[in-house]
Design a protein around this motif. Structure first.
Motif, mmCIF file in Angstrom:
data_model
loop_
_atom_site.group_PDB
_atom_site.id
_atom_site.type_symbol
_atom_site.label_atom_id
_atom_site.label_comp_id
_atom_site.label_asym_id
_atom_site.label_seq_id
_atom_site.Cartn_x
_atom_site.Cartn_y
_atom_site.Cartn_z
ATOM 1 N N THR A 71 5.705 -2.000 2.251
ATOM 2 C CA THR A 71 5.165 -0.896 2.892
ATOM 3 C C THR A 71 3.712 -1.164 2.495
ATOM 4 O O THR A 71 3.212 -1.278 1.548
ATOM 5 C CB THR A 71 5.499 0.221 2.288
ATOM 6 N N THR A 72 2.958 -1.327 3.789
ATOM 7 C CA THR A 72 1.489 -1.554 3.696
ATOM 8 C C THR A 72 0.657 -0.819 4.820
ATOM 9 O O THR A 72 1.485 -0.090 5.405
ATOM 10 C CB THR A 72 1.523 -3.180 3.689
ATOM 11 N N GLN A 73 -0.613 -1.183 4.906
ATOM 12 C CA GLN A 73 -1.492 -0.743 5.871
ATOM 13 C C GLN A 73 -2.311 -1.578 6.495
ATOM 14 O O GLN A 73 -2.837 -2.532 5.677
ATOM 15 C CB GLN A 73 -2.380 0.371 5.334
ATOM 16 N N MET A 74 -2.536 -1.513 7.863
ATOM 17 C CA MET A 74 -3.209 -2.648 8.534
ATOM 18 C C MET A 74 -4.792 -2.012 8.645
ATOM 19 O O MET A 74 -4.668 -0.825 9.401
ATOM 20 C CB MET A 74 -2.896 -3.069 9.784
ATOM 21 N N TYR A 75 -5.579 -2.794 8.634
ATOM 22 C CA TYR A 75 -7.350 -2.048 8.902
ATOM 23 C C TYR A 75 -7.755 -2.971 9.905
ATOM 24 O O TYR A 75 -7.449 -3.808 10.228
ATOM 25 C CB TYR A 75 -7.985 -2.021 7.320
ATOM 26 N N HIS A 86 -6.593 2.900 10.146
ATOM 27 C CA HIS A 86 -5.511 1.949 9.878
ATOM 28 C C HIS A 86 -4.195 2.469 10.479
ATOM 29 O O HIS A 86 -4.119 3.534 11.110
ATOM 30 C CB HIS A 86 -5.384 2.275 8.186
ATOM 31 N N ILE A 87 -3.399 1.568 10.492
ATOM 32 C CA ILE A 87 -1.970 1.577 10.858
ATOM 33 C C ILE A 87 -0.906 1.447 9.565
ATOM 34 O O ILE A 87 -1.316 0.282 9.090
ATOM 35 C CB ILE A 87 -1.750 0.585 12.125
ATOM 36 N N HIS A 88 0.022 2.223 9.672
ATOM 37 C CA HIS A 88 0.924 1.995 8.470
ATOM 38 C C HIS A 88 1.779 0.977 8.694
ATOM 39 O O HIS A 88 2.519 1.221 10.112
ATOM 40 C CB HIS A 88 1.579 3.448 8.162
ATOM 41 N N PHE A 89 2.548 0.211 8.335
ATOM 42 C CA PHE A 89 3.572 -0.676 8.376
ATOM 43 C C PHE A 89 4.561 -0.478 7.220
ATOM 44 O O PHE A 89 4.308 -0.491 6.071
ATOM 45 C CB PHE A 89 2.945 -2.004 8.478
ATOM 46 N N LYS A 90 5.918 -0.812 7.788
ATOM 47 C CA LYS A 90 6.862 -0.922 6.881
ATOM 48 C C LYS A 90 7.864 -1.991 7.399
ATOM 49 O O LYS A 90 8.198 -2.106 8.482
ATOM 50 C CB LYS A 90 7.860 0.457 6.783
ATOM 51 N N VAL A 91 8.140 -2.967 6.550
ATOM 52 C CA VAL A 91 8.991 -4.086 6.991
ATOM 53 C C VAL A 91 10.249 -4.142 5.955
ATOM 54 O O VAL A 91 9.895 -4.103 4.942
ATOM 55 C CB VAL A 91 8.265 -5.465 6.793
ATOM 56 N N HIS A 92 11.319 -4.090 6.686
ATOM 57 C CA HIS A 92 12.761 -4.487 6.048
ATOM 58 C C HIS A 92 13.013 -5.624 6.589
ATOM 59 O O HIS A 92 13.376 -5.931 7.713
ATOM 60 C CB HIS A 92 13.667 -3.334 6.363
ATOM 61 N N ALA A 93 13.492 -6.418 5.582
ATOM 62 C CA ALA A 93 14.283 -7.910 5.727
ATOM 63 C C ALA A 93 15.534 -7.730 4.965
ATOM 64 O O ALA A 93 15.489 -8.002 3.858
ATOM 65 C CB ALA A 93 13.189 -8.943 5.364
ATOM 66 N N PRO A 94 16.646 -7.303 5.746
ATOM 67 C CA PRO A 94 17.907 -7.253 5.151
ATOM 68 C C PRO A 94 18.299 -8.459 4.200
ATOM 69 O O PRO A 94 18.065 -9.802 4.652
ATOM 70 C CB PRO A 94 18.903 -7.193 6.111
ATOM 71 N N GLY A 95 18.424 -8.229 2.879
ATOM 72 C CA GLY A 95 18.823 -9.425 2.033
ATOM 73 C C GLY A 95 17.248 -10.310 1.719
ATOM 74 O O GLY A 95 17.841 -10.920 0.698
ATOM 75 N N VAL A 96 16.394 -9.933 1.949
ATOM 76 C CA VAL A 96 15.274 -10.801 1.676
ATOM 77 C C VAL A 96 14.069 -9.786 1.012
ATOM 78 O O VAL A 96 13.687 -10.200 -0.445
ATOM 79 C CB VAL A 96 14.601 -11.338 2.906
ATOM 80 N N GLY A 97 13.740 -8.773 1.371
ATOM 81 C CA GLY A 97 12.825 -8.052 0.917
ATOM 82 C C GLY A 97 12.411 -6.846 1.964
ATOM 83 O O GLY A 97 12.658 -6.854 2.800
ATOM 84 N N TRP A 123 3.340 3.429 12.048
ATOM 85 C CA TRP A 123 3.042 4.875 12.285
ATOM 86 C C TRP A 123 1.679 4.964 12.143
ATOM 87 O O TRP A 123 0.868 4.385 11.333
ATOM 88 C CB TRP A 123 3.897 6.110 11.592
ATOM 89 N N GLN A 124 0.993 5.972 12.963
ATOM 90 C CA GLN A 124 -0.537 6.095 12.809
ATOM 91 C C GLN A 124 -0.880 7.548 13.640
ATOM 92 O O GLN A 124 0.193 8.022 14.162
ATOM 93 C CB GLN A 124 -1.222 5.234 13.584
ATOM 94 N N CYS A 125 -2.001 8.195 13.346
ATOM 95 C CA CYS A 125 -2.346 9.180 13.896
ATOM 96 C C CYS A 125 -2.875 9.118 15.243
ATOM 97 O O CYS A 125 -3.147 7.807 15.614
ATOM 98 C CB CYS A 125 -3.491 9.809 13.076
ATOM 99 N N ASP A 126 -2.869 9.994 16.022
ATOM 100 C CA ASP A 126 -3.442 10.048 17.565
ATOM 101 C C ASP A 126 -4.813 9.740 17.632
ATOM 102 O O ASP A 126 -5.465 9.664 16.659
ATOM 103 C CB ASP A 126 -2.921 11.277 18.251
ATOM 104 N N GLN A 159 0.970 -1.116 -0.024
ATOM 105 C CA GLN A 159 0.026 0.116 -0.083
ATOM 106 C C GLN A 159 1.016 1.177 0.096
ATOM 107 O O GLN A 159 2.097 1.127 0.584
ATOM 108 C CB GLN A 159 -0.696 -0.045 1.284
ATOM 109 N N THR A 160 0.262 2.511 -0.588
ATOM 110 C CA THR A 160 1.242 3.496 -0.357
ATOM 111 C C THR A 160 1.608 3.859 0.862
ATOM 112 O O THR A 160 0.971 3.585 1.787
ATOM 113 C CB THR A 160 0.376 4.653 -1.202
ATOM 114 N N GLU A 161 2.831 4.729 1.005
ATOM 115 C CA GLU A 161 3.409 5.015 2.275
ATOM 116 C C GLU A 161 2.578 6.309 2.663
ATOM 117 O O GLU A 161 2.549 6.453 3.816
ATOM 118 C CB GLU A 161 4.831 5.424 2.011
#
Ligand SMILES: [Fe+2]
Length: 215
Positions: free
Chosen positions: A161-165, A147-158, A94-97, A39-41
């Motif tokens: 960026t997404t959002q959870m509802y 929604h809550i924004h998510f970003k996952v970094h897995a070094p060397g794997v992938g 990250w998310q709003c208050d 999903q968009t950042e």
């Protein structure tokens, strides 16, 4: 182990894991897991990181007050398509208050934001591939369902960026970003049921969100 005992064991694992982790067992039968859609950042990824960016967004170091909002525990695993855990993955949210204000200079409400809400956090998955955050139940703001924004970094794997509802939110059906996920299974995979979790923390909610990378 006999087939019957094995089956019973699977069921018990399934029951125990219902709240915190969708079963890998059932997915393994169906083949590859549903890859979590990107999903968009959005415009509110932190412009600068807060001094406190641990996994507890409800408390900001040095402040006595707790964030406004309903405490919500979100946890899950970072997996590959075969259901194997992805070691060393870093998960950011990250998310709003509780008033719908982001801790970001582009948010016009910034002067009114809840300074006791951390707004951003990051954590590395543990040895079992699991992450966990303590945050608030996300709220709607103009034009967006909670929604809550998510970003996952897995070094060397992938990375992803997404959002959870949140399941059951009436605005989900009208949210353009959520609706943009055309595949029904992929869309369902980012909608999380939040349930009362008084055993974890009085008055709190909990939900499980496994993130499946396209690897
Ligand atoms: Fe957002």
């Amino acid at each position: 182990m006999s087939p019957i005992r094995l089956e019973r064991r699977r069921v018990l694992i399934g029951v125990g894991a219902t709240l915190m982790a969708p079963s890998v067992v059932s997915n393994a039968v169906a083949g590859d897991l549903v890859v979590t859609p990107g999903q968009t950042e959005g415009p509110y990824y932190p412009a600068s990181y807060p001094a406190d960016m641990d996994a507890d967004l409800v408390r900001v170091k040095g402040r006595a007050a707790q964030a406004v909002g309903q405490v919500t525990h979100i946890s899950g695993r970072v997996l590959d398509k075969r259901g194997e855990i992805v070691r060393g993955a870093m998960v950011e949210i990250w998310q709003c208050d509780a008033q719908g204000i982001y801790n970001h200079p582009q948010d016009p409400g910034l002067p009114r934001r809840d300074a006791a809400f951390q707004g951003y956090g990051r954590v590395e998955v543990d040895a079992s591939g699991r992450y966990a955050f303590r945050t608030i139940r996300p709220v709607a703001y103009a034009g967006r369902t909670p929604h809550i924004h998510f970003k996952v970094h897995a070094p060397g794997v992938g990375r992803l960026t997404t959002q959870m509802y949140v399941a059951g939110e009436p605005q989900n059906a009208r949210d353009g970003l959520l609706r943009s996920i055309r595949d029904a299974r992929a869309r369902e995979s980012v909608i999380v049921r939040l349930e009362r979790a008084d055993a974890v923390e009085a008055g709190a909610l909990a939900g499980s969100f496994d993130i499946v990378l396209a690897v």
